[in-house]
Write a protein that holds these residues in place. Sequence first.
Motif, mmCIF file in Angstrom:
data_model
loop_
_atom_site.group_PDB
_atom_site.id
_atom_site.type_symbol
_atom_site.label_atom_id
_atom_site.label_comp_id
_atom_site.label_asym_id
_atom_site.label_seq_id
_atom_site.Cartn_x
_atom_site.Cartn_y
_atom_site.Cartn_z
ATOM 1 N N VAL A 154 4.198 -54.687 -42.087
ATOM 2 C CA VAL A 154 4.159 -53.272 -42.452
ATOM 3 C C VAL A 154 5.151 -53.059 -43.585
ATOM 4 O O VAL A 154 6.372 -53.159 -43.392
ATOM 5 N N HIS A 155 4.625 -52.787 -44.757
ATOM 6 C CA HIS A 155 5.512 -52.570 -45.902
ATOM 7 C C HIS A 155 5.763 -51.076 -46.087
ATOM 8 O O HIS A 155 4.827 -50.281 -46.190
ATOM 9 N N THR A 178 5.682 -40.344 -45.131
ATOM 10 C CA THR A 178 5.940 -41.778 -45.288
ATOM 11 C C THR A 178 4.679 -42.501 -45.740
ATOM 12 O O THR A 178 3.596 -42.226 -45.238
ATOM 13 N N VAL A 179 4.866 -43.393 -46.684
ATOM 14 C CA VAL A 179 3.756 -44.218 -47.146
ATOM 15 C C VAL A 179 4.038 -45.667 -46.788
ATOM 16 O O VAL A 179 5.149 -46.172 -47.051
ATOM 17 N N LEU A 180 3.065 -46.314 -46.183
ATOM 18 C CA LEU A 180 3.258 -47.723 -45.844
ATOM 19 C C LEU A 180 1.936 -48.464 -46.006
ATOM 20 O O LEU A 180 0.868 -47.861 -46.123
ATOM 21 N N ASP A 230 5.839 -60.138 -51.066
ATOM 22 C CA ASP A 230 5.628 -59.995 -52.519
ATOM 23 C C ASP A 230 4.256 -59.369 -52.816
ATOM 24 O O ASP A 230 4.134 -58.516 -53.691
ATOM 25 N N ARG A 231 3.260 -59.791 -52.074
ATOM 26 C CA ARG A 231 1.927 -59.213 -52.297
ATOM 27 C C ARG A 231 1.914 -57.712 -51.994
ATOM 28 O O ARG A 231 1.339 -56.927 -52.738
ATOM 29 N N LEU A 232 2.571 -57.339 -50.906
ATOM 30 C CA LEU A 232 2.568 -55.913 -50.548
ATOM 31 C C LEU A 232 3.417 -55.102 -51.525
ATOM 32 O O LEU A 232 3.100 -53.943 -51.818
ATOM 33 N N ARG A 233 4.479 -55.698 -52.055
ATOM 34 C CA ARG A 233 5.253 -55.046 -53.117
ATOM 35 C C ARG A 233 4.353 -54.754 -54.313
ATOM 36 O O ARG A 233 4.438 -53.662 -54.911
ATOM 37 N N ALA A 234 3.520 -55.710 -54.645
ATOM 38 C CA ALA A 234 2.625 -55.515 -55.784
ATOM 39 C C ALA A 234 1.615 -54.404 -55.498
ATOM 40 O O ALA A 234 1.357 -53.529 -56.338
ATOM 41 N N THR A 235 1.051 -54.423 -54.301
ATOM 42 C CA THR A 235 0.116 -53.358 -53.925
ATOM 43 C C THR A 235 0.803 -52.002 -53.974
ATOM 44 O O THR A 235 0.230 -51.005 -54.432
ATOM 45 N N ALA A 236 2.035 -51.951 -53.498
ATOM 46 C CA ALA A 236 2.783 -50.699 -53.493
ATOM 47 C C ALA A 236 3.004 -50.204 -54.911
ATOM 48 O O ALA A 236 2.852 -49.005 -55.207
ATOM 49 N N ALA A 237 3.328 -51.101 -55.813
ATOM 50 C CA ALA A 237 3.573 -50.718 -57.200
ATOM 51 C C ALA A 237 2.303 -50.137 -57.818
ATOM 52 O O ALA A 237 2.325 -49.101 -58.501
ATOM 53 N N GLU A 238 1.201 -50.790 -57.528
ATOM 54 C CA GLU A 238 -0.095 -50.334 -58.019
ATOM 55 C C GLU A 238 -0.412 -48.934 -57.466
ATOM 56 O O GLU A 238 -0.802 -48.024 -58.192
#
Lengths: 337, 337, 337, 337
Positions: B81-82, B224-226, B324-332
């Motif tokens: 859960v990011h 909250t966004v996750l 790292d993948r979820l960080r990228a999704t979050a940035a997008e």
Amino acid sequence: MTEVLSYRPRPEELAYTFGGREPVRRVRPGTVLELYTEDCFGGKVRDVGDLPSRVCEFPFLNPVTGPFHVEGAEPGDTLAVHFVEIVPARDWAVSTTFPHFGALTATHTTAMLHPPLEELVWRYDVDVAAGTVRYRARRGDFEVELPLDPMHGTAGVAPAAFESRMTIVPDVHGGNMDSPELRAGVTAYFGVNVSGALFALGDGHCRQGHGEVCGTGVEAAMNTVLIVDVVKGAGTPTPRLETDSALMSTGSARPLEDAYRISQHDLVTWTAGLAGLDVLDAYQLLSQAGEAPVGNVCDPNYTMLAKVDKRYLGAVRPYEGVHDRLRATAAEYLATR
Amino acid sequence: MTEVLSYRPRPEELAYTFGGREPVRRVRPGTVLELYTEDCFGGKVRDVGDLPSRVCEFPFLNPVTGPFHVEGAEPGDTLAVHFVEIVPARDWAVSTTFPHFGALTATHTTAMLHPPLEELVWRYDVDVAAGTVRYRARRGDFEVELPLDPMHGTAGVAPAAFESRMTIVPDVHGGNMDSPELRAGVTAYFGVNVSGALFALGDGHCRQGHGEVCGTGVEAAMNTVLIVDVVKGAGTPTPRLETDSALMSTGSARPLEDAYRISQHDLVTWTAGLAGLDVLDAYQLLSQAGEAPVGNVCDPNYTMLAKVDKRYLGAVRPYEGVHDRLRATAAEYLATR
Amino acid sequence: MTEVLSYRPRPEELAYTFGGREPVRRVRPGTVLELYTEDCFGGKVRDVGDLPSRVCEFPFLNPVTGPFHVEGAEPGDTLAVHFVEIVPARDWAVSTTFPHFGALTATHTTAMLHPPLEELVWRYDVDVAAGTVRYRARRGDFEVELPLDPMHGTAGVAPAAFESRMTIVPDVHGGNMDSPELRAGVTAYFGVNVSGALFALGDGHCRQGHGEVCGTGVEAAMNTVLIVDVVKGAGTPTPRLETDSALMSTGSARPLEDAYRISQHDLVTWTAGLAGLDVLDAYQLLSQAGEAPVGNVCDPNYTMLAKVDKRYLGAVRPYEGVHDRLRATAAEYLATR
Amino acid sequence: MTEVLSYRPRPEELAYTFGGREPVRRVRPGTVLELYTEDCFGGKVRDVGDLPSRVCEFPFLNPVTGPFHVEGAEPGDTLAVHFVEIVPARDWAVSTTFPHFGALTATHTTAMLHPPLEELVWRYDVDVAAGTVRYRARRGDFEVELPLDPMHGTAGVAPAAFESRMTIVPDVHGGNMDSPELRAGVTAYFGVNVSGALFALGDGHCRQGHGEVCGTGVEAAMNTVLIVDVVKGAGTPTPRLETDSALMSTGSARPLEDAYRISQHDLVTWTAGLAGLDVLDAYQLLSQAGEAPVGNVCDPNYTMLAKVDKRYLGAVRPYEGVHDRLRATAAEYLATR
């Protein structure tokens, strides 16, 4: 004019208790002490083959330098000890497991039927100029540099009530609190229990993790400079620390929540008094602004600290501003030596 | 293309347990969840006159939003859960003492003959733009601004073994860990115990001190966004956290040293596996490089974390790089909403 | 021919520590000691108006009679102390609450923000002939007689490692274990840490409940007869007790489960050795046949005992049969005085 | 006219939680229940080769018989359960060590780096007529008979707050208290949390030592007779026991001193109410007259009891005399079956 006393104990002068010892020197309040402290193994663990259970002999563990009789310190006063400098004395340091000692092993207190974990020694390279220590795995070739962050695991005064305690024990007299917060720049406060306070210190660590989980830090002999002073008529129920930016109270007890309770209780009541807050108001403020640095979770008592940034307290002046005065003395000493 | 689900529970949809509840929604791995969470008092404590013992009714305390069934999550997997964003939903928040709850009071567990401490409410102004909360003493006119540092006290999945636990309890399924480390930027890992994992969260804090000594943080409803994801075939014995720079393991238990032990034990064995270290080598490394952030010292189980900077571990890639993948999704997601 | 030494300390001869004291007498192994011990309040609490916080002065609490240097006792040996007789010295006794002391109150260790519970004194009538003490409620007219069951709360030797400990502390040297099992008929075993052992005792109770929940028993001065002996070359890691029918090990620590662990661990390994059992076989046997008498849950360390009936162990002969020999000496002494 | 219900669960009817289950039967207050309970291993450990970690499957451990819906029992009431008879159902019983379970071993909670102790099974012969169980060492030929003293380790009702708990957990709803005091002749009281109370029981022991130090008792299937009744409008904060001669309160928590505190606190306040004593007067009386039987020191919560002989309380009549009434019903049942 600041007095300076340099002292390097001969081996037979090392102490293994707080209390029950004659002072090695008498000093006046305001004296700068340049001290040498041996490591917790008495310098006998020098390489990975030196297993502490073989080369060390109970109870000659965790030697301290001192005690020092500080003139004018009487029961009911507070001894202020400002740490000016803590510098590793050698280019190496060691850490070890030790049979039935540490947080993730059965001990004589948390008694179990397991045989002890393997006793191992790790030798670190210490580079004071670079500000690093180098960790090397015993199995495999993993290595990594960690920041140097020198501290004293053990510092305190003679206990009350005619007691004498092994230096490995932390309690209200100080002792083996093993907190990374006891680094240079800090003023430590100890309640005085006997005439002269009888301060001693030892157990230098190049650094340690929170809780000292395996039971030892990066153990090193130290060249340490400190200044002692006396605050008359000011009580200190449990050792406290002050930096330029923070106030801290220590708690040493078992179980660990009681170490937490003691430290938080003291910081609540201390800051309530300093800031003129109702006790429940201080309780609330620390509930949101307070930190809880972990000292040790391996010694006969565990140690936790309660910590708060001074900027959240308004203008407070603990112990009549002794920390600022000792900072000034330290600056003067460093400028002129 | 990322799926986004926005969900704001109606009052009757709030949950008060982990386990024993039907999911409120089913989502696919990789879904972004935009959620509203109520505060621990269900929004009923709005001012200093709203004593929680009067306006709240047991067991309708500490509501959580969820649970969410994440498709494909099965026992033996790990739910990742990011936390993308945690933003206070109102311009005020509250904190309180509560009868027989907190670290410096008798409780129903640490049972004593004392009457409870006074029940008091503190109301904070919340300024999201300025990044502050304002504390006001109840007695006297002391005020101070503290940095906003939003977090979720409660997050977790359905427990194993057919259990259903009050949301106030932290344990191996997560729950009320009350750690300030559960802030935006973190990926939390939970071992999956039931099909769909059944993740829920709540108990937002604008900030909290270490240990939440009075029993509550600066309690607030949150937007909250996750992002949820599933790591197949990867076990997680106790909740873990990952940031760009650190790895953390949680431990929830009593006494507090057992919370410490669980967290340190898990981080030792986890990092040994990740870095290819012998277990005792990892024990030694964490003994010098590890941190021990305190979560809560007031809930039915106490929570501590073990934490280590990734740079001390060499190149490690936990859970196949999902953070790292979820960080990228979050940035997008953040760039395109 | 048995030597008998009668000794009643003058007030200035009372001791307040184990360790750090010169012996009051030197005695030979086998000597019968007829001793007077003061109560834990030094005899200053005589009626319900004598609040201990007013009439007693820290650290002059819990005085002990001794220490006695037993000739030939050296580190590594065991001191055997057989309790022949424990008789209340007065026709009254007292018990009290004491601020921040006891199991159901905040203490300085389990630190909380509550004010102390009310300090109250209860005065008991003691009838040695009838074998009773009479309890009287402070509020209302409830009275009841309880059986007299005299015991010593405090008994021990000088600690190891140059330590000196307040008499209120129980630990591996003995001290304030506050166990009702330390009654007449028992032989207590203490590991010797210093030349002469330096045995002392005090803190007589006419009786006490399990755990001494309010912090004090039915406190009384005592006339006590005991016989000291030395078992050469036999170690005793924690104090042990033997009666005609049972073996017991003590454990003193916090949290209470560690007191339990120490006591059970010692009884498992001790009985395994005595009965020729594998350690896990002894673990199993004690798991089904063992008892766990609670000593104190209020002192600086808590004390629990592990106990097993000798008949479940086959023919065992601890410490070369010294208990039986001292029983015989006691019988002879009682027959001829 | 007493109703009698005989019930032997089919394997698929066994329950593994308190709460979260439909009742197996509905019964009226006053009903006699003749029940069969399986042992904690589900009957799968039958000989020394049946290692529980191999033959048992988590979470299908510690099965209970029930739950029973008792008509008229509502939240706020108390369920009274009188134990008429507890008889081992087979002529053998077993006890075992279990990996990372027990008081003298590292566990998942008291997490350590030790490998588990050896997993071993001991098989006992049970002779109901002779009133004995026979222990046999696994190594060597030591054997000994121990008295049969049958009890139920696990008994309780559905928890409050929508919780469902593994049967291995003891808490305020009862559960796995593992106290030898839960034997025939006792009336147990449980606070009712849900309509019908939903009582269940299991985990029979032919006997157990205090604390169940290795983690298991002499585990046996049982034929048990009990009578259920409801005391309307009477609360019970933690399970209590009554015999013809004694009153007891249980406490289940960690650390062990909190289990002690809960039990003593409840007995102090309960007996103060029953005997018309001031609370501090009751505190004092129990400090001298109270006992503290140890339940378990191995389960997820530890259990201790506080116990006092009724004769020290004057004429008390707990729960409107339900114990005496159920004793009479039991006598009638036994006379006529």
